[in-house]
Design a protein around this motif. Structure first.
Motif, PDB file in Angstrom:
ATOM      1  N   HIS A  57       0.850  -1.195   0.000  1.00  0.00           N
ATOM      2  CA  HIS A  57       0.000   0.000   0.000  1.00  0.00           C
ATOM      3  C   HIS A  57       0.888   1.249   0.000  1.00  0.00           C
ATOM      4  O   HIS A  57       1.859   1.331   0.760  1.00  0.00           O
ATOM      5  N   PRO A  58       0.538   2.257  -0.830  1.00  0.00           N
ATOM      6  CA  PRO A  58       1.409   3.437  -1.014  1.00  0.00           C
ATOM      7  C   PRO A  58       1.233   4.520   0.040  1.00  0.00           C
ATOM      8  O   PRO A  58       0.956   5.675  -0.262  1.00  0.00           O
ATOM      9  N   HIS A  59       1.399   4.165   1.308  1.00  0.00           N
ATOM     10  CA  HIS A  59       1.375   5.144   2.402  1.00  0.00           C
ATOM     11  C   HIS A  59       1.857   4.434   3.656  1.00  0.00           C
ATOM     12  O   HIS A  59       1.999   3.206   3.679  1.00  0.00           O
ATOM     13  N   GLY A  60       2.096   5.194   4.691  1.00  0.00           N
ATOM     14  CA  GLY A  60       2.559   4.600   5.925  1.00  0.00           C
ATOM     15  C   GLY A  60       1.426   3.917   6.680  1.00  0.00           C
ATOM     16  O   GLY A  60       0.243   4.108   6.360  1.00  0.00           O
ATOM     17  N   ASP A  61       1.793   3.120   7.672  1.00  0.00           N
ATOM     18  CA  ASP A  61       0.782   2.440   8.495  1.00  0.00           C
ATOM     19  C   ASP A  61       0.778   2.962   9.926  1.00  0.00           C
ATOM     20  O   ASP A  61       0.215   2.343  10.822  1.00  0.00           O
ATOM     21  N   GLY A  62       1.403   4.126  10.136  1.00  0.00           N
ATOM     22  CA  GLY A  62       1.416   4.726  11.463  1.00  0.00           C
ATOM     23  C   GLY A  62       2.547   4.262  12.348  1.00  0.00           C
ATOM     24  O   GLY A  62       2.710   4.774  13.460  1.00  0.00           O
ATOM     25  N   SER A  63       3.356   3.305  11.879  1.00  0.00           N
ATOM     26  CA  SER A  63       4.471   2.812  12.685  1.00  0.00           C
ATOM     27  C   SER A  63       5.715   3.658  12.415  1.00  0.00           C
ATOM     28  O   SER A  63       5.715   4.549  11.561  1.00  0.00           O
ATOM     29  N   ALA A  64       6.780   3.349  13.129  1.00  0.00           N
ATOM     30  CA  ALA A  64       8.035   4.093  12.960  1.00  0.00           C
ATOM     31  C   ALA A  64       8.855   3.574  11.796  1.00  0.00           C
ATOM     32  O   ALA A  64       9.932   4.103  11.521  1.00  0.00           O
ATOM     33  N   TRP A  65       8.343   2.550  11.104  1.00  0.00           N
ATOM     34  CA  TRP A  65       9.078   1.933  10.007  1.00  0.00           C
ATOM     35  C   TRP A  65       8.247   1.951   8.732  1.00  0.00           C
ATOM     36  O   TRP A  65       7.020   2.024   8.786  1.00  0.00           O
ATOM     37  N   CYS A  66       8.909   1.893   7.597  1.00  0.00           N
ATOM     38  CA  CYS A  66       8.198   1.832   6.326  1.00  0.00           C
ATOM     39  C   CYS A  66       9.055   1.107   5.300  1.00  0.00           C
ATOM     40  O   CYS A  66      10.261   0.917   5.487  1.00  0.00           O
ATOM     41  N   ARG A  67       8.445   0.700   4.233  1.00  0.00           N
ATOM     42  CA  ARG A  67       9.156   0.169   3.082  1.00  0.00           C
ATOM     43  C   ARG A  67       9.253   1.282   2.043  1.00  0.00           C
ATOM     44  O   ARG A  67       8.493   2.256   2.071  1.00  0.00           O
ATOM     45  N   ILE A  68      10.173   1.119   1.098  1.00  0.00           N
ATOM     46  CA  ILE A  68      10.417   2.155   0.095  1.00  0.00           C
ATOM     47  C   ILE A  68      10.637   1.488  -1.257  1.00  0.00           C
ATOM     48  O   ILE A  68      11.258   0.412  -1.329  1.00  0.00           O
ATOM     49  N   PRO A  69      10.113   2.059  -2.345  1.00  0.00           N
ATOM     50  CA  PRO A  69      10.337   1.462  -3.665  1.00  0.00           C
ATOM     51  C   PRO A  69      11.827   1.394  -3.996  1.00  0.00           C
ATOM     52  O   PRO A  69      12.588   2.331  -3.713  1.00  0.00           O
ATOM     53  N   HIS A  70      12.238   0.304  -4.584  1.00  0.00           N
ATOM     54  CA  HIS A  70      13.643   0.163  -4.960  1.00  0.00           C
ATOM     55  C   HIS A  70      14.053   1.242  -5.950  1.00  0.00           C
ATOM     56  O   HIS A  70      15.214   1.682  -5.948  1.00  0.00           O
ATOM     57  N   ALA A  71      13.134   1.693  -6.792  1.00  0.00           N
ATOM     58  CA  ALA A  71      13.467   2.705  -7.799  1.00  0.00           C
ATOM     59  C   ALA A  71      14.020   3.977  -7.174  1.00  0.00           C
ATOM     60  O   ALA A  71      14.807   4.692  -7.803  1.00  0.00           O
ATOM     61  N   VAL A  72      13.621   4.267  -5.939  1.00  0.00           N
ATOM     62  CA  VAL A  72      14.119   5.468  -5.254  1.00  0.00           C
ATOM     63  C   VAL A  72      15.599   5.315  -4.913  1.00  0.00           C
ATOM     64  O   VAL A  72      16.366   6.281  -4.952  1.00  0.00           O
ATOM     65  N   LEU A  73      16.020   4.088  -4.581  1.00  0.00           N
ATOM     66  CA  LEU A  73      17.381   3.849  -4.113  1.00  0.00           C
ATOM     67  C   LEU A  73      18.313   3.298  -5.188  1.00  0.00           C
ATOM     68  O   LEU A  73      19.539   3.286  -4.986  1.00  0.00           O
ATOM     69  N   CYS A  74      17.772   2.831  -6.293  1.00  0.00           N
ATOM     70  CA  CYS A  74      18.581   2.176  -7.323  1.00  0.00           C
ATOM     71  C   CYS A  74      19.691   3.105  -7.804  1.00  0.00           C
ATOM     72  O   CYS A  74      19.424   4.220  -8.261  1.00  0.00           O
ATOM     73  N   PRO A  75      20.951   2.689  -7.711  1.00  0.00           N
ATOM     74  CA  PRO A  75      22.056   3.565  -8.122  1.00  0.00           C
ATOM     75  C   PRO A  75      22.123   3.803  -9.627  1.00  0.00           C
ATOM     76  O   PRO A  75      22.857   4.669 -10.068  1.00  0.00           O
ATOM     77  N   ARG A  76      21.361   3.047 -10.400  1.00  0.00           N
ATOM     78  CA  ARG A  76      21.343   3.228 -11.852  1.00  0.00           C
ATOM     79  C   ARG A  76      20.152   4.060 -12.303  1.00  0.00           C
ATOM     80  O   ARG A  76      19.882   4.157 -13.493  1.00  0.00           O
ATOM     81  N   ARG A  77      19.430   4.644 -11.368  1.00  0.00           N
ATOM     82  CA  ARG A  77      18.279   5.497 -11.690  1.00  0.00           C
ATOM     83  C   ARG A  77      18.477   6.893 -11.092  1.00  0.00           C
ATOM     84  O   ARG A  77      19.196   7.064 -10.119  1.00  0.00           O
ATOM     85  N   THR A  78      17.799   7.858 -11.669  1.00  0.00           N
ATOM     86  CA  THR A  78      17.777   9.210 -11.115  1.00  0.00           C
ATOM     87  C   THR A  78      16.791   9.233  -9.960  1.00  0.00           C
ATOM     88  O   THR A  78      15.666   8.755 -10.103  1.00  0.00           O
ATOM     89  N   PRO A  79      17.191   9.737  -8.782  1.00  0.00           N
ATOM     90  CA  PRO A  79      16.269   9.762  -7.641  1.00  0.00           C
ATOM     91  C   PRO A  79      14.960  10.465  -7.984  1.00  0.00           C
ATOM     92  O   PRO A  79      14.947  11.470  -8.695  1.00  0.00           O
ATOM     93  N   THR A  80      13.858   9.915  -7.485  1.00  0.00           N
ATOM     94  CA  THR A  80      12.538  10.464  -7.795  1.00  0.00           C
ATOM     95  C   THR A  80      11.958  11.265  -6.639  1.00  0.00           C
ATOM     96  O   THR A  80      10.819  11.713  -6.725  1.00  0.00           O
ATOM     97  N   CYS A  81      12.704  11.430  -5.550  1.00  0.00           N
ATOM     98  CA  CYS A  81      12.228  12.217  -4.427  1.00  0.00           C
ATOM     99  C   CYS A  81      13.424  12.848  -3.723  1.00  0.00           C
ATOM    100  O   CYS A  81      14.570  12.587  -4.080  1.00  0.00           O
ATOM    101  N   ARG A  82      13.144  13.679  -2.729  1.00  0.00           N
ATOM    102  CA  ARG A  82      14.216  14.308  -1.957  1.00  0.00           C
ATOM    103  C   ARG A  82      14.974  13.241  -1.191  1.00  0.00           C
ATOM    104  O   ARG A  82      14.392  12.404  -0.503  1.00  0.00           O
ATOM    105  N   MET A  83      16.299  13.263  -1.314  1.00  0.00           N
ATOM    106  CA  MET A  83      17.126  12.233  -0.684  1.00  0.00           C
ATOM    107  C   MET A  83      17.680  12.739   0.643  1.00  0.00           C
ATOM    108  O   MET A  83      18.445  13.705   0.680  1.00  0.00           O
ATOM    109  N   SER A  84      17.304  12.084   1.723  1.00  0.00           N
ATOM    110  CA  SER A  84      17.857  12.407   3.028  1.00  0.00           C
ATOM    111  C   SER A  84      19.240  11.789   3.153  1.00  0.00           C
ATOM    112  O   SER A  84      19.610  10.914   2.363  1.00  0.00           O
ATOM    113  N   PRO A  85      20.058  12.216   4.126  1.00  0.00           N
ATOM    114  CA  PRO A  85      21.380  11.579   4.319  1.00  0.00           C
ATOM    115  C   PRO A  85      21.284  10.069   4.483  1.00  0.00           C
ATOM    116  O   PRO A  85      22.137   9.323   4.011  1.00  0.00           O
ATOM    117  N   CYS A  86      20.225   9.601   5.156  1.00  0.00           N
ATOM    118  CA  CYS A  86      20.042   8.154   5.343  1.00  0.00           C
ATOM    119  C   CYS A  86      19.836   7.452   4.006  1.00  0.00           C
ATOM    120  O   CYS A  86      20.458   6.416   3.724  1.00  0.00           O
TER     121      CYS A  86
END
Length: 260
Positions: free
Chosen positions: A62-91
């Motif tokens: 599901h494309p939103h959080g569940d109210g917990s302190a943890w979440c999953r993230i699409p691999h496309a955001v982190l893939c080093p062979r793709r241009t980031p699609t959102c603001r990248m935090s230091p983490c």
């Protein structure tokens, strides 16, 4: 960490990997049954932009959080062979760097060969050739990891992975055909639209097995040689692989000698 649902897997010994960077991904269906590739680890929700929050419930992504302190993230955001699609935090930047290092290590050892960019093609390649073709062999259909001409032998040589293609320079090969999509047993039906299939069914059993194990002609004749990588094909499922269904034959259409 919160519990996670089991990801869609091909088999327990064939983990899903990104075709661009070679890093592991977990595939889950969304509510509309379209698959999405998620990074396999949960991240601290506070370090991830809200627009990139995903969570799992009953095996559905599901494309939103569940109210917990943890979440999953699409691999496309982190893939080093793709241009980031959102603001990248230091983490997120740190995770992205780790994946880039792993991609370089996999590439240097021959365990991974990056796929061609989407829309790209090798010099001299036919146009309209699917980047992940549906291949019919051994009475089953599979989705290949890359174009037919780009399939590379997975056998291990003395120092690295074999560089030979699976498609032999000479000898028999498959034939591009338009065949019904047709659901398999236990799968939901799609409209029975013809789709382009690289058909190997007319070849001898040994040749079809060579393609299934993703070996070049030389290593197919030496079954004692170990493999350095897993064969990249996945059993074809019409709903899961709907994006790879092509309704037109590659141009030029099905060649007389079946070259892919």
């Amino acid at each position: 960490m919160s519990p996670t649902a089991p990801a869609l897997r091909v088999t327990a010994t064939s983990p899903s990997r990104c075709r661009r960077c070679g890093n592991r991904i977990d595939l889950y269906p969304r509510t509309d049954q379209r698959p999405i590739a998620l990074h396999p680890a949960e991240l601290t929700a506070a370090h991830v932009p809200e627009s990139c929050h995903w969570h799992l419930s009953g095996g559905i992504a599901h494309p939103h959080g569940d109210g917990s302190a943890w979440c999953r993230i699409p691999h496309a955001v982190l893939c080093p062979r793709r241009t980031p699609t959102c603001r990248m935090s230091p983490c997120l930047e740190a995770v992205r760097r780790q994946l880039a290092v792993r991609t370089r290590r996999l590439t240097d050892t021959g365990a991974f060969t990056p796929a061609l960019p989407v829309g790209g093609s090798a010099p001299g390649a036919d146009t309209d050739v699917p980047d992940r073709p549906v291949v019919q062999m051994l009475l089953c259909r599979y989705v290949a990891e890359r174009p037919v001409r780009g399939l590379r032998c997975v056998a291990q040589t003395r120092h690295h992975r074999c560089t030979n293609p699976v498609l032999a320079p000479t000898g028999p090969a498959g034939t591009w055909r338009l065949l019904p999509t047709g659901p398999k047993r236990g799968q939901l039906a799609l409209p029975d639209t013809p789709m382009a299939v690289y058909d190997l069914g007319h070849l001898p059993y040994g040749e079809q097995l060579r393609w299934r194990t993703q070996h070049c002609s030389a290593h197919a004749a030496a079954p004692s040689v170990a493999d350095l990588a897993l064969a990249g094909s996945q059993p074809f499922a019409p709903l899961l692989h709907a994006a790879h269904i092509h309704t037109r034959l590659p141009h030029p259409p099905a060649r007389r000698h079946g070259r892919g």
